[in-house]
Each structure stands twice: as structure tokens, then as C-alpha cells.
Design a protein around this motif. Structure first.
Motif, PDB file in Angstrom:
ATOM      1  N   ALA A 180      -4.291  62.907  58.909  1.00  0.00           N
ATOM      2  CA  ALA A 180      -3.165  62.426  59.714  1.00  0.00           C
ATOM      3  C   ALA A 180      -3.325  60.982  60.156  1.00  0.00           C
ATOM      4  O   ALA A 180      -2.331  60.286  60.385  1.00  0.00           O
ATOM      5  CB  ALA A 180      -2.966  63.329  60.924  1.00  0.00           C
ATOM      6  N   VAL A 181      -4.564  60.500  60.302  1.00  0.00           N
ATOM      7  CA  VAL A 181      -4.784  59.135  60.792  1.00  0.00           C
ATOM      8  C   VAL A 181      -5.453  58.250  59.745  1.00  0.00           C
ATOM      9  O   VAL A 181      -5.884  57.142  60.055  1.00  0.00           O
ATOM     10  CB  VAL A 181      -5.634  59.139  62.086  1.00  0.00           C
ATOM     11  CG1 VAL A 181      -4.902  59.873  63.194  1.00  0.00           C
ATOM     12  CG2 VAL A 181      -7.005  59.761  61.854  1.00  0.00           C
ATOM     13  N   ARG A 182      -5.516  58.714  58.510  1.00  0.00           N
ATOM     14  CA  ARG A 182      -6.201  57.951  57.469  1.00  0.00           C
ATOM     15  C   ARG A 182      -5.593  56.567  57.286  1.00  0.00           C
ATOM     16  O   ARG A 182      -6.294  55.553  57.208  1.00  0.00           O
ATOM     17  CB  ARG A 182      -6.141  58.716  56.138  1.00  0.00           C
ATOM     18  CG  ARG A 182      -6.853  58.011  54.990  1.00  0.00           C
ATOM     19  CD  ARG A 182      -6.729  58.815  53.705  1.00  0.00           C
ATOM     20  NE  ARG A 182      -7.435  58.187  52.615  1.00  0.00           N
ATOM     21  CZ  ARG A 182      -6.933  57.230  51.831  1.00  0.00           C
ATOM     22  NH1 ARG A 182      -5.696  56.797  52.043  1.00  0.00           N
ATOM     23  NH2 ARG A 182      -7.641  56.709  50.860  1.00  0.00           N
ATOM     24  N   GLY A 183      -4.262  56.488  57.240  1.00  0.00           N
ATOM     25  CA  GLY A 183      -3.616  55.190  57.085  1.00  0.00           C
ATOM     26  C   GLY A 183      -3.872  54.280  58.266  1.00  0.00           C
ATOM     27  O   GLY A 183      -4.158  53.092  58.098  1.00  0.00           O
ATOM     28  N   GLU A 184      -3.793  54.828  59.478  1.00  0.00           N
ATOM     29  CA  GLU A 184      -3.996  54.026  60.682  1.00  0.00           C
ATOM     30  C   GLU A 184      -5.390  53.415  60.717  1.00  0.00           C
ATOM     31  O   GLU A 184      -5.554  52.218  60.975  1.00  0.00           O
ATOM     32  CB  GLU A 184      -3.775  54.892  61.924  1.00  0.00           C
ATOM     33  CG  GLU A 184      -4.034  54.178  63.244  1.00  0.00           C
ATOM     34  CD  GLU A 184      -3.939  55.094  64.438  1.00  0.00           C
ATOM     35  OE1 GLU A 184      -4.364  54.681  65.532  1.00  0.00           O
ATOM     36  OE2 GLU A 184      -3.450  56.229  64.290  1.00  0.00           O
ATOM     37  N   VAL A 185      -6.426  54.235  60.455  1.00  0.00           N
ATOM     38  CA  VAL A 185      -7.789  53.705  60.555  1.00  0.00           C
ATOM     39  C   VAL A 185      -8.081  52.724  59.422  1.00  0.00           C
ATOM     40  O   VAL A 185      -8.878  51.793  59.593  1.00  0.00           O
ATOM     41  CB  VAL A 185      -8.842  54.835  60.575  1.00  0.00           C
ATOM     42  CG1 VAL A 185      -8.639  55.718  61.792  1.00  0.00           C
ATOM     43  CG2 VAL A 185      -8.838  55.662  59.296  1.00  0.00           C
ATOM     44  N   THR A 186      -7.424  52.901  58.277  1.00  0.00           N
ATOM     45  CA  THR A 186      -7.591  51.932  57.190  1.00  0.00           C
ATOM     46  C   THR A 186      -7.036  50.573  57.605  1.00  0.00           C
ATOM     47  O   THR A 186      -7.649  49.524  57.365  1.00  0.00           O
ATOM     48  CB  THR A 186      -6.903  52.422  55.907  1.00  0.00           C
ATOM     49  OG1 THR A 186      -7.475  53.674  55.504  1.00  0.00           O
ATOM     50  CG2 THR A 186      -7.066  51.414  54.779  1.00  0.00           C
ATOM     51  N   VAL A 187      -5.870  50.572  58.253  1.00  0.00           N
ATOM     52  CA  VAL A 187      -5.289  49.326  58.752  1.00  0.00           C
ATOM     53  C   VAL A 187      -6.226  48.682  59.781  1.00  0.00           C
ATOM     54  O   VAL A 187      -6.484  47.464  59.739  1.00  0.00           O
ATOM     55  CB  VAL A 187      -3.900  49.575  59.380  1.00  0.00           C
ATOM     56  CG1 VAL A 187      -3.382  48.303  60.044  1.00  0.00           C
ATOM     57  CG2 VAL A 187      -2.915  50.040  58.316  1.00  0.00           C
ATOM     58  N   LEU A 188      -6.757  49.483  60.702  1.00  0.00           N
ATOM     59  CA  LEU A 188      -7.665  48.943  61.713  1.00  0.00           C
ATOM     60  C   LEU A 188      -8.920  48.349  61.075  1.00  0.00           C
ATOM     61  O   LEU A 188      -9.436  47.320  61.534  1.00  0.00           O
ATOM     62  CB  LEU A 188      -8.058  50.038  62.709  1.00  0.00           C
ATOM     63  CG  LEU A 188      -6.931  50.584  63.597  1.00  0.00           C
ATOM     64  CD1 LEU A 188      -7.440  51.739  64.456  1.00  0.00           C
ATOM     65  CD2 LEU A 188      -6.339  49.483  64.463  1.00  0.00           C
ATOM     66  N   ALA A 189      -9.403  48.975  60.013  1.00  0.00           N
ATOM     67  CA  ALA A 189     -10.582  48.453  59.316  1.00  0.00           C
ATOM     68  C   ALA A 189     -10.275  47.110  58.653  1.00  0.00           C
ATOM     69  O   ALA A 189     -11.077  46.170  58.711  1.00  0.00           O
ATOM     70  CB  ALA A 189     -11.063  49.458  58.277  1.00  0.00           C
TER      71      ALA A 189
END
Length: 308
Positions: A180-189
Motif C-alpha cells: 500500500a505504501v510502496r510508491g510513497e516510500v520510493t518517492v521519499l527515497a
């Protein structure tokens, strides 16, 4: 057209994207002569026809998640992995035409080079919207730049690790975060690498703080309101560990600046989300609503000049 992204996938990278058992089985099938007959289209799409009648394809410009297969598997299967391995062996065969040198970045490449348009195109606008809320609150990151010895760029966030397995490709990112948060944490990285690049931090391993609005005229209350709104919009059932960590961190910042009442509200809200996630009996939807209303009331009172 040579698929540099497929050639860059090491056995370890494939194991991260699938699992090591599938990689071993696919290699075993290939060694036994059960590999696919490969067709490469002019745009770089790779298709494979297996002896058992199964067909698989690796579309151009997309990662392994976009691969298709006619077998009954619902996720990444041995046919998809076998097709990657077969393509790599075909490209490396002595009789194959000499492939042009790959134009991908070398060991010194940075995921910070991805712009927000690329992130939105691959990961979706929703991921960027959620990440911007975390950015306004601020977050800690530990980045490891790729080297000749370890070519994988990596970011350790507070709740997960994000690894960029293929240089210059967003389709081959691995993280231990929930889907569910894979895209969000990729952006943060990506933004963590971008912040390090902009600050000229060139070490192989760097710790840094990214974003944050506390102390910039909002005394942390603007960040608190952003987080409360995110809970309100997404609902307790859809909040992930990134948001829970941001709530706890902002509560600590508010308490450190003497704003104990809004800090307590955020701390209690984080506790309610944890109770929902753990399915504990102390989760109370009515209490969540009260806390969200309290954060808004504290913010409004502060902006109106009333005592907090």
C-alpha cells in the motif's frame, strides 16, 4: 534494440524481485533445455514461447511487474524469470551480434536524477501526494550511494529500506514496505537522494534530514494539521507505518517546543492507529474522530491568537 535493463539484472536482483527458489528453478529449466524461444521486437519488447506451450512477454519500458505470462501463476513466475535469464544468455552468446554499449549510468549514478514527472508516470500521483505530506513533516534517511563493489543504490527510511536494483530504471525498485505504501516510500527515497545531491553530500554513506516545516512559521502545527488531514482522508484502515512514524515524530517536536496539548492529541492518534493495525480492543473510531477535531481546533485557535 538491446534491453540494458534486463542485462543489468543480477541473480541477487532477480531474487529480490521474486525469490531465490524461482530463480534457481528457472535456471535449472534453462540448463535442461526447457527454456523459451525468444523474439525481440523493434521497440525492445521480449517474447518467449516455451516447449510446454506457455508464452511470456517482457514489455519495453517497464519492469518485471509488468511482465505477462499465460501460466496460472498470479504473480512473478518461473517463466518470467526464465525469459529474463534466456535473454541474458542469448545477448551474451558468442554468435550474437555485438551489442552496443549500454547508455545507463555507471556506479556513480543517483536516483535523485529522477524528476517528479517520471515519479508520477511510474508510481502515480497518489504516491507523490502522500509523499509530499511526509516531506512537509520531515523525515530521516540514510542513503548508500552505488559503488563498483556494490552497484545498488539504497535508502534506509524509518520504517523500511528501498533499493534501486537497476541504474536509471524505476521499474526495478525493491522495498520491504507493504504494497500500500510502496510508491510513497520510493518517492521519499528518491527525494532523499535528491536532497543529498543538492547539498553536495558525496560520501558513500550519508545520514540526513529531509524536508520539515516545523519552526518555519508554523511551530509544527501546520505539519500536525497535514497529518491529521491525511488520516481523515485515508481512514485508519489505510494508514501505513510512514504516517504513524510521522505522527509520533511531530508529537515529539510539539512537546519539545512546549505545545503539550496538540502533542498529546497527535500521540493519542498514533496510538489509535497502532491499536487498529494490531486489532486491539482499545481502538475506538469515535476517539479517532475526537482527536482529529481537536488537532483542527488547536490549529485554528493558534492561528486566531488564542491561548493554546
Amino acid at each position: 534494440m538491446t534491453r540494458a535493463d534486463l542485462l543489468a539484472l543480477t541473480p541477487d536482483a532477480l531474487a529480490a524481485l521474486a525469490n531465490r527458489g524461482l530463480v534457481k528453478r528457472a535456471a535449472k529449466d534453462l540448463d535442461a533445455g526447457a527454456g523459451p524461444e525468444i523474439t525481440v521486437s523493434p521497440d525492445g519488447g521480449v517474447d518467449g514461447a516455451f516447449p510446454d506451450g506457455t508464452t511470456a512477454s517482457l514489455p519495453a519500458g517497464a519492469g518485471l511487474e509488468a511482465a505477462r505470462c499465460s501460466c496460472a501463476a498470479t504473480g512473478t513466475c518461473r517463466h518470467r524469470i526464465c525469459l529474463v535469464l534466456a535473454y541474458q544468455r542469448t545477448a551474451a552468446a558468442p554468435e550474437a551480434p555485438e551489442a552496443p554499449e549500454a547508455q545507463e549510468p555507471g556506479p556513480g549514478w543517483s536516483p535523485g536524477a529522477f524528476d517528479d514527472d517520471a515519479l508520477a508516470r511510474v508510481l502515480g500521483r497518489r504516491a507523490l501526494t502522500a509523499a509530499r505530506r511526509a516531506l512537509r513533516t520531515g523525515y530521516s534517511a540514510k542513503i548508500r550511494r552505488p559503488t563498483a563493489r556494490e552497484p545498488v543504490a539504497q535508502v534506509e527510511l524509518q520504517t523500511c529500506t528501498v533499493r534501486f536494483l537497476v541504474p536509471g530504471e524505476l521499474g526495478y525498485v525493491h522495498t520491504d514496505a507493504v504494497a500500500a505504501v510502496r510508491g510513497e516510500v520510493t518517492v521519499l527515497a528518491v527525494w532523499a537522494f535528491r536532497a543529498a545531491d543538492e547539498r553536495g553530500l558525496a560520501g558513500e554513506e550519508i545520514r540526513l534530514e529531509v524536508g520539515g516545516s516545523a519552526g518555519a512559521g508554523g511551530d509544527g502545527l501546520d505539519a500536525a494539521l497535514d497529518l491529521a488531514d491525511q488520516v481523515l482522508l485515508e481512514g485508519a484502515a489505510h494508514t501505513g507505518p510512514v504516517l504513524a512514524t510521522a505522527l509520533e515524530r511531530t508529537a515529539a517536536d510539539l512537546a519539545a517546543s512546549g505545545q503539550h496539548w496538540p502533542a498529546a492529541a497527535l500521540g493519542d492518534l498514533a496510538g489509535q492507529l497502532a491499536a487498529h493495525h494490531d486489532r486491539r480492543a482499545d481502538h475506538d473510531p469515535a476517539r479517532v474522530a475526537e482527536l482529529l477535531a481537536e488537532v483542527h481546533a488547536r490549529h485554528r485557535a493558534a492561528r486566531g491568537g488564542a491561548a493554546r
